[in-house]
Design a protein around this motif. Structure first.
Motif, PDB file in Angstrom:
ATOM      1  N   ASN A 158       0.777  -1.235   0.000  1.00 36.24           N
ATOM      2  CA  ASN A 158       0.000   0.000   0.000  1.00 36.24           C
ATOM      3  C   ASN A 158       0.810   1.287   0.000  1.00 36.24           C
ATOM      4  O   ASN A 158       0.231   2.368  -0.050  1.00 36.24           O
ATOM      5  N   CYS A 159       2.120   1.177   0.058  1.00 41.05           N
ATOM      6  CA  CYS A 159       2.934   2.384   0.022  1.00 41.05           C
ATOM      7  C   CYS A 159       3.178   2.783  -1.430  1.00 41.05           C
ATOM      8  O   CYS A 159       3.746   2.007  -2.201  1.00 41.05           O
ATOM      9  N   PRO A 160       2.745   3.978  -1.818  1.00 39.76           N
ATOM     10  CA  PRO A 160       2.967   4.430  -3.195  1.00 39.76           C
ATOM     11  C   PRO A 160       4.460   4.523  -3.525  1.00 39.76           C
ATOM     12  O   PRO A 160       5.307   4.608  -2.630  1.00 39.76           O
ATOM     13  N   GLU A 161       4.733   4.544  -4.797  1.00 41.38           N
ATOM     14  CA  GLU A 161       6.116   4.608  -5.272  1.00 41.38           C
ATOM     15  C   GLU A 161       6.810   5.916  -4.882  1.00 41.38           C
ATOM     16  O   GLU A 161       7.998   5.929  -4.605  1.00 41.38           O
ATOM     17  N   GLU A 162       6.060   7.003  -4.869  1.00 41.56           N
ATOM     18  CA  GLU A 162       6.646   8.323  -4.644  1.00 41.56           C
ATOM     19  C   GLU A 162       6.057   8.991  -3.402  1.00 41.56           C
ATOM     20  O   GLU A 162       4.882   8.810  -3.093  1.00 41.56           O
ATOM     21  N   VAL A 163       6.879   9.786  -2.727  1.00 41.14           N
ATOM     22  CA  VAL A 163       6.458  10.485  -1.510  1.00 41.14           C
ATOM     23  C   VAL A 163       5.227  11.370  -1.738  1.00 41.14           C
ATOM     24  O   VAL A 163       4.279  11.314  -0.947  1.00 41.14           O
ATOM     25  N   PRO A 164       5.195  12.188  -2.795  1.00 50.02           N
ATOM     26  CA  PRO A 164       4.018  13.048  -2.974  1.00 50.02           C
ATOM     27  C   PRO A 164       2.708  12.257  -3.066  1.00 50.02           C
ATOM     28  O   PRO A 164       1.661  12.735  -2.624  1.00 50.02           O
ATOM     29  N   ASP A 165       2.773  11.073  -3.632  1.00 52.05           N
ATOM     30  CA  ASP A 165       1.572  10.242  -3.725  1.00 52.05           C
ATOM     31  C   ASP A 165       1.117   9.806  -2.331  1.00 52.05           C
ATOM     32  O   ASP A 165      -0.089   9.755  -2.057  1.00 52.05           O
TER      33      ASP A 165
ATOM     34  N   ASP B 194      -2.486  10.682  -0.389  1.00 51.42           N
ATOM     35  CA  ASP B 194      -3.375   9.522  -0.226  1.00 51.42           C
ATOM     36  C   ASP B 194      -3.570   9.190   1.256  1.00 51.42           C
ATOM     37  O   ASP B 194      -2.774   8.478   1.861  1.00 51.42           O
ATOM     38  N   TYR B 195      -4.658   9.697   1.818  1.00 51.05           N
ATOM     39  CA  TYR B 195      -4.905   9.506   3.245  1.00 51.05           C
ATOM     40  C   TYR B 195      -5.158   8.040   3.597  1.00 51.05           C
ATOM     41  O   TYR B 195      -4.788   7.590   4.682  1.00 51.05           O
ATOM     42  N   ASP B 196      -5.768   7.306   2.699  1.00 52.39           N
ATOM     43  CA  ASP B 196      -5.978   5.877   2.974  1.00 52.39           C
ATOM     44  C   ASP B 196      -4.643   5.146   3.043  1.00 52.39           C
ATOM     45  O   ASP B 196      -4.422   4.329   3.941  1.00 52.39           O
ATOM     46  N   ALA B 197      -3.755   5.433   2.102  1.00 53.46           N
ATOM     47  CA  ALA B 197      -2.432   4.808   2.127  1.00 53.46           C
ATOM     48  C   ALA B 197      -1.677   5.215   3.389  1.00 53.46           C
ATOM     49  O   ALA B 197      -1.008   4.380   4.013  1.00 53.46           O
ATOM     50  N   GLN B 198      -1.788   6.492   3.783  1.00 50.76           N
ATOM     51  CA  GLN B 198      -1.145   6.943   5.020  1.00 50.76           C
ATOM     52  C   GLN B 198      -1.614   6.102   6.203  1.00 50.76           C
ATOM     53  O   GLN B 198      -0.806   5.643   7.016  1.00 50.76           O
TER      54      GLN B 198
ATOM     55  N   ILE C 218       3.646  13.776  11.644  1.00 52.00           N
ATOM     56  CA  ILE C 218       4.428  12.747  10.957  1.00 52.00           C
ATOM     57  C   ILE C 218       5.023  13.314   9.676  1.00 52.00           C
ATOM     58  O   ILE C 218       4.346  13.986   8.901  1.00 52.00           O
ATOM     59  N   ASP C 219       6.286  13.034   9.461  1.00 55.62           N
ATOM     60  CA  ASP C 219       6.972  13.401   8.224  1.00 55.62           C
ATOM     61  C   ASP C 219       6.781  12.231   7.260  1.00 55.62           C
ATOM     62  O   ASP C 219       7.396  11.177   7.426  1.00 55.62           O
ATOM     63  N   TRP C 220       5.932  12.419   6.262  1.00 53.10           N
ATOM     64  CA  TRP C 220       5.582  11.327   5.356  1.00 53.10           C
ATOM     65  C   TRP C 220       6.760  10.895   4.493  1.00 53.10           C
ATOM     66  O   TRP C 220       6.782   9.755   4.014  1.00 53.10           O
ATOM     67  N   ALA C 221       7.739  11.751   4.311  1.00 52.65           N
ATOM     68  CA  ALA C 221       8.952  11.346   3.585  1.00 52.65           C
ATOM     69  C   ALA C 221       9.713  10.292   4.387  1.00 52.65           C
ATOM     70  O   ALA C 221      10.256   9.334   3.815  1.00 52.65           O
ATOM     71  N   ILE C 222       9.738  10.450   5.704  1.00 56.22           N
ATOM     72  CA  ILE C 222      10.401   9.449   6.558  1.00 56.22           C
ATOM     73  C   ILE C 222       9.613   8.151   6.538  1.00 56.22           C
ATOM     74  O   ILE C 222      10.189   7.064   6.415  1.00 56.22           O
TER      75      ILE C 222
END
Length: 137
Positions: free
Chosen positions: A23-30, A34-38, A109-113
């Protein structure tokens, strides 16, 4: 040691890690959009960390070492027992740091991390599981 319990927790760990990978997208911006993926990624990462702590504490309960005071100390004591190496100990302690942030400060949360953990560090959980299974012989 109750290997049935440990195997059940290891299977739950496998499922949690699999959910992150799927469920983790390929790219950070995605992931940022994507709140569901988060939700799926962060929840399953925190589950994975908690399962590792639970497994560590179960292993430690069979030793003569004192009970850990912190989650991170669980991994330090496993290192002391020779169950995991120093590098994996450091990585697992960092995972505990992420878990604590995710559970207690979700809004910062830092989504890039999170993305970096999900895309590049899931192997730490597999390495932990393999180290525990070596105890079984």
């Amino acid at each position: 040691m109750d290997w049935g319990l440990i195997e059940q927790k290891l299977e739950s760990l496998r499922r949690a890690v699999s959910r992150v990978a799927e469920n983790c997208p390929e790219e950070v911006p995605d992931l940022v959009r994507d709140y569901d993926a988060q939700d799926i990624v962060s929840l399953n990462l925190t589950r994975a960390v908690q399962l590792c702590v639970d497994i560590a504490n179960h292993v430690l309960s069979e030793s003569d070492l004192p009970s850990p005071v912190t989650m991170g100390q669980s991994f330090e004591l496993l290192e002391e027992l020779g169950v995991i190496g120093p590098e994996l100990c450091v990585r697992m302690k960092k995972a505990v740091g992420f878990r604590n942030l995710a559970v207690h400060n979700y809004d910062v949360i830092d989504w890039a991390i999170v993305h970096a953990i999900a895309r590049h560090h899931l192997g730490d959980f597999k390495a932990f599981a393999e180290a525990v299974l070596l105890l079984r012989g």
